[in-house]
Design an enzyme around this catalytic site. Structure first.
Site, PDB file in Angstrom:
ATOM      1  N   ASP A  38      -9.753 -18.490   7.114  1.00 18.66           N
ATOM      2  CA  ASP A  38      -9.337 -17.251   7.784  1.00 18.66           C
ATOM      3  C   ASP A  38      -8.521 -16.344   6.876  1.00 18.66           C
ATOM      4  OD1 ASP A  38      -6.996 -18.612   7.562  1.00 18.66           O
ATOM      5  OD2 ASP A  38      -6.567 -18.718   9.710  1.00 18.66           O
ATOM      6  N   GLY A  39      -8.364 -16.717   5.608  1.00 14.83           N
ATOM      7  CA  GLY A  39      -7.659 -15.857   4.659  1.00 14.83           C
ATOM      8  C   GLY A  39      -6.197 -16.198   4.482  1.00 14.83           C
ATOM      9  N   GLU A  40      -5.664 -17.071   5.336  1.00 10.94           N
ATOM     10  CA  GLU A  40      -4.257 -17.447   5.185  1.00 10.94           C
ATOM     11  C   GLU A  40      -4.074 -18.287   3.930  1.00 10.94           C
ATOM     12  OE1 GLU A  40      -3.093 -19.362   8.816  1.00 10.94           O
ATOM     13  OE2 GLU A  40      -3.186 -17.484   9.962  1.00 10.94           O
ATOM     14  N   ARG A  97      12.562  -0.532  -6.011  1.00 14.67           N
ATOM     15  CA  ARG A  97      12.829   0.904  -6.041  1.00 14.67           C
ATOM     16  C   ARG A  97      13.212   1.453  -4.664  1.00 14.67           C
ATOM     17  NH1 ARG A  97       7.675   3.176  -9.236  1.00 14.67           N
ATOM     18  NH2 ARG A  97       6.715   1.356  -8.257  1.00 14.67           N
ATOM     19  N   HIS A 131      15.440  -2.498 -11.255  1.00 17.23           N
ATOM     20  CA  HIS A 131      15.432  -1.033 -11.232  1.00 17.23           C
ATOM     21  C   HIS A 131      16.857  -0.487 -11.167  1.00 17.23           C
ATOM     22  CE1 HIS A 131      14.384   3.023 -10.406  1.00 17.23           C
ATOM     23  NE2 HIS A 131      14.976   2.982  -9.238  1.00 17.23           N
ATOM     24  N   ASP A 169      14.782  10.053 -16.974  1.00 19.75           N
ATOM     25  CA  ASP A 169      15.476  10.616 -15.801  1.00 19.75           C
ATOM     26  C   ASP A 169      16.936  10.199 -15.825  1.00 19.75           C
ATOM     27  OD1 ASP A 169      15.460   7.968 -14.884  1.00 19.75           O
ATOM     28  OD2 ASP A 169      13.644   8.279 -13.705  1.00 19.75           O
ATOM     29  N   LYS A 192      14.287  15.073 -14.607  1.00 27.72           N
ATOM     30  CA  LYS A 192      13.026  14.848 -13.881  1.00 27.72           C
ATOM     31  C   LYS A 192      13.198  15.125 -12.395  1.00 27.72           C
ATOM     32  CE  LYS A 192      11.511  10.496 -12.307  1.00 27.72           C
ATOM     33  NZ  LYS A 192      11.101   9.114 -12.503  1.00 27.72           N
ATOM     34  N   ARG A 194      11.187  14.170  -8.830  1.00 28.11           N
ATOM     35  CA  ARG A 194      10.055  13.443  -8.239  1.00 28.11           C
ATOM     36  C   ARG A 194       9.458  14.270  -7.116  1.00 28.11           C
ATOM     37  NH1 ARG A 194       7.184   9.259  -8.584  1.00 28.11           N
ATOM     38  NH2 ARG A 194       8.339   8.126 -10.175  1.00 28.11           N
ATOM     39  N   GLY A 225       3.279   8.700 -14.669  1.00 31.92           N
ATOM     40  CA  GLY A 225       3.669  10.098 -14.503  1.00 31.92           C
ATOM     41  C   GLY A 225       5.010  10.420 -15.168  1.00 31.92           C
TER      42      GLY A 225
END
Ligand code: R5P
Length: 301
Positions: A38-40, A97, A131, A169, A192, A194, A225
């Site tokens: 079942d994907g578990e 983030r 981060h 940034d 920068k 966003r 980016g």
């Protein structure tokens, strides 16, 4: 029965997990991670954990939710199997983030991820170049901060001079200062903005890049980016030659390849916190982060 600590690997970064086990001189415990029809997830830890300090290595790369669940299931096995301690070594911490809310319509994703991952059975979490250090506040468990910056900086010493380290940034300025100190270089900054999850715009360069070779440093390259905008901005401000990039986490998702191919980049240095796909058609150099993680774990053995 051995009481020696044990390293266990999830499926996200088996190469780095093996390097960490080797660096610590510890057994890499075998496990079976498959799927039920079942994907578990169907997870079994084949090594004995009773009385042992268990270190589970897992990067929360895409699909982050699946890798998070895998880690939580492995931690549960170790806990129920009587491990002396259960520790997560998370070289790339997904959702880091999301460490603050910009509007009241957003979740505090880092906190939710920490609760799903950390509240129950973990003694300690070992992370690599988070981060922001403030993410630690989301975790009820102690967090060890490892850094790959010295390992990356070692390879950047040969950069042509005069050179300058640039943060793409404001949030990355302290990180750029760490690189700059190790390389004996000055620092500059890109202003920068966003625009969305995948788009940014570089407004201006603060500091002197004219006539200098540039090294742009960041914690991660995701859609590319931020780095592409920084390269364009420093060249417009008079930087010379192709630009060198360095980041601990090389995700290279979305438009990253196209964006970074479109700007003059000399080399892109990343660690192996995230496995770099061999198909990434960019001048990427990968440095192992194992040494940094080994140094963070060793004092606790
Ligand atoms: C943002 O604050 C981070 O430090 C990185 O600059 C950012 O996540 C990189 O993302 P992208 O490569 O998608 O611009």
């Amino acid at each position: 029965m051995t009481t020696q600590a044990l390293v266990v690997s999830g499926t996200s970064n088996t190469v780095l997990a093996a390097q960490v086990a080797h660096g610590l001189g510890l057994e890499l415990g075998a496990c079976r991670i498959e799927r039920f029809p079942d994907g578990e997830l169907d997870v079994e830890l084949l090594a004995e954990v009773k009385g042992r300090d268990v270190y589970i290595v897992q990067s929360l790369i895409a699909p982050a939710g699946e890798h998070l669940l895998e880690l939580a299931l492995l931690a549960d096995i170790a806990h129920r199997g009587g491990a002396h301690s259960v520790n997560a070594v998370v070289p790339y911490l997904g959702y880091a983030r999301h460490d603050r809310r910009e509007t009241r319509r957003e979740p505090l994703g880092a906190r939710v991820m920490a609760e799903l991952l950390g509240a129950r059975h973990l003694s300690r979490l070992i992370c690599l170049d988070l981060h922001s250090l403030a993410v630690e506040g989301c975790f009820p468990t102690p967090v060890e901060h490892a850094t790959a910056i010295p390992l990356l900086a070692e390879h950047l010493k040969a950069m042509p001079r005069p050179a300058v380290v640039v943060s793409p940034d404001l949030g990355g300025l302290k990180r750029a200062e760490v690189y700059a100190k190790q390389l004996g270089l000055p620092v500059a900054l890109v202003h920068k903005e966003r625009l969305s999850g995948a788009d940014v715009s570089a407004r201006a360069v603060v500091g002197d890049v004219k006539g200098k070779h540039v090294l742009v440093v960041d914690d991660m390259i995701s859609t590319g980016g931020t780095m592409a905008a920084a390269v364009t901005a420093v060249l417009a401000a008079g930087a010379v030659g192709k630009v060198t990039l360095a980041a601990t986490h090389g995700l290279f998702v979305g438009q990253a390849v196209e964006r970074l191919q479109a700007v003059p980049v000399e080399k892109i240095w990343v660690s192996n916190s995230v496995p770099v796909k061999p198909t990434v058609a960019l001048p990427v150099e990968v440095v192992s982060a194992a040494g940094a993680l080994v140094s963070a774990v060793k004092p606790w053995l």
